[in-house]
Design a protein around this motif. Structure first.
Motif, PDB file in Angstrom:
ATOM      1  N   HIS A  12     -32.086  30.131  18.822  1.00  0.00           N
ATOM      2  CA  HIS A  12     -32.654  31.207  19.650  1.00  0.00           C
ATOM      3  C   HIS A  12     -34.117  30.843  19.904  1.00  0.00           C
ATOM      4  O   HIS A  12     -35.004  31.217  19.149  1.00  0.00           O
ATOM      5  CB  HIS A  12     -32.540  32.553  18.938  1.00  0.00           C
TER       6      HIS A  12
ATOM      7  N   ASP B  72     -37.269  37.519  26.364  1.00  0.00           N
ATOM      8  CA  ASP B  72     -35.837  37.459  26.063  1.00  0.00           C
ATOM      9  C   ASP B  72     -35.092  36.663  27.131  1.00  0.00           C
ATOM     10  O   ASP B  72     -34.164  35.910  26.819  1.00  0.00           O
ATOM     11  CB  ASP B  72     -35.263  38.874  25.971  1.00  0.00           C
TER      12      ASP B  72
ATOM     13  N   ASN C 287     -33.054  33.093  26.366  1.00  0.00           N
ATOM     14  CA  ASN C 287     -31.621  32.922  26.629  1.00  0.00           C
ATOM     15  C   ASN C 287     -31.362  31.755  27.572  1.00  0.00           C
ATOM     16  O   ASN C 287     -30.410  30.990  27.384  1.00  0.00           O
ATOM     17  CB  ASN C 287     -31.049  34.213  27.214  1.00  0.00           C
TER      18      ASN C 287
ATOM     19  N   ALA D 113     -31.856  28.519  25.576  1.00  0.00           N
ATOM     20  CA  ALA D 113     -30.737  28.241  24.677  1.00  0.00           C
ATOM     21  C   ALA D 113     -29.597  27.578  25.434  1.00  0.00           C
ATOM     22  O   ALA D 113     -28.980  26.614  24.954  1.00  0.00           O
ATOM     23  CB  ALA D 113     -30.259  29.539  24.023  1.00  0.00           C
ATOM     24  N   GLU D 114     -29.324  28.077  26.638  1.00  0.00           N
ATOM     25  CA  GLU D 114     -28.259  27.483  27.447  1.00  0.00           C
ATOM     26  C   GLU D 114     -28.620  26.066  27.882  1.00  0.00           C
ATOM     27  O   GLU D 114     -27.774  25.163  27.865  1.00  0.00           O
ATOM     28  CB  GLU D 114     -28.006  28.355  28.682  1.00  0.00           C
TER      29      GLU D 114
END
Length: 279
Positions: A7, A153, A157, A160-161
């Motif tokens: 994360h 946030d 995200n 992370a992808e």
């Protein structure tokens, strides 16, 4: 830490335009660096190697590793990120500049990868042909610059992808053209789940060596062929269960299970409940 548990925290995101006269010192970062060649081509020198990045290429430099941006022949533009793989150091919000070797102190490294145990990123990582990351990285830079509500946030995200895409691509690059061949093999598997399948059977149909089939599936999916087949059959059966047009016995046969007992046992092992309780 498993790669899927990452994360990230992005501390800084910016474009770096460089020209023939650009000069950058050799420095060492206290957090990790993600360089994406947005336009043009240029080289980055690390401790042990010079990496030539063309448009769409990625270089990930872990904290504590020396690097230097080298001037291009013409011009180039990087999208560069300063980041951590976890949120454990978010109190350090402001960008932390890399320092020269004679002033570097390893005690101030924010995140030591040997402690996180993410082997794939423990070393400088180069991945070519990642043009599909361009729009996502541009969005990260835009979100970071604008700092609208929940931007932290959103960019975490997206990052992370991106890192998962890099891991997938790095596995695929072990075999030249493996991504394209893997798509053909996986397509064949999905079209023929109702019949017995093995590396030998798939190899005969696609004119590929059985051992190559096994290695290709392992690299592309992270699973041995027999486990990948089992998982794919179970998830295909879920599609049929939701349609409610077949009995459980018929679904077992359509998905290539030898009998309903084997199907139920496999389904419960992967999903956690027997198929009769799924709906």
């Amino acid at each position: 830490m498993n790669i899927s548990e990452i994360h990230p925290f992005i501390r800084y995101a910016h474009y770096i335009p460089i020209g023939r006269g650009s000069e950058y010192k050799c420095t060492i970062p206290y957090d990790h660096r993600f360089f994406y060649m947005y336009d043009g081509s240029a080289a980055i020198q690390t401790d042990n190697r010079r990496y030539m990045l063309d448009k769409g290429d990625v270089l990930i430099v872990p904290s504590g590793n020396k690097y230097q941006l080298l001037p291009p022949e013409h011009k180039a533009v990087y999208i560069a990120l300063n980041f951590d793989y976890t949120q454990s150091n978010i109190k350090h919000q402001t960008p932390i500049a890399p320092v020269e070797a004679d002033t570097f102190d390893s005690n101030f490294i924010l995140e030591k990868l040997e402690e996180l145990k993410i082997p794939i990123f423990n070393e400088v990582t180069y991945i070519s042909g990642m043009e599909k990351l361009s729009s996502s990285l541009s969005r990260i830079e835009r979100e970071y610059s604008q700092k609208l509500l929940y931007f932290e946030d959103i960019i975490a995200n997206i990052m992370a992808e991106l890192l998962l895409e890099c891991v997938r691509a790095q596995h695929g690059q072990k075999y030249t053209g493996s991504n394209e061949i893997a798509s053909v093999v996986i397509g064949f598997i999905n079209e023929n789940l109702s019949i017995p399948l093995s590396n030998k059977k798939i190899g005969e149909e696609l004119k590929l060596h059985p051992n190559y089939i096994s290695k290709l599936i392992k690299i592309s999916t992270g699973l041995p062929l027999h486990q990948y087949l089992l998982r794919t059959r179970v998830y295909r059966s879920i599609e049929l269960l939701t349609q409610k047009n077949h009995t459980i016995s018929e679904i077992a046969e359509l998905c290539g299970f030898c009998d309903i007992y084997h199907y139920s046992k496999s389904f419960k092992k992967i999903i956690g409940i027997p198929p009769s309780e799924y709906l």
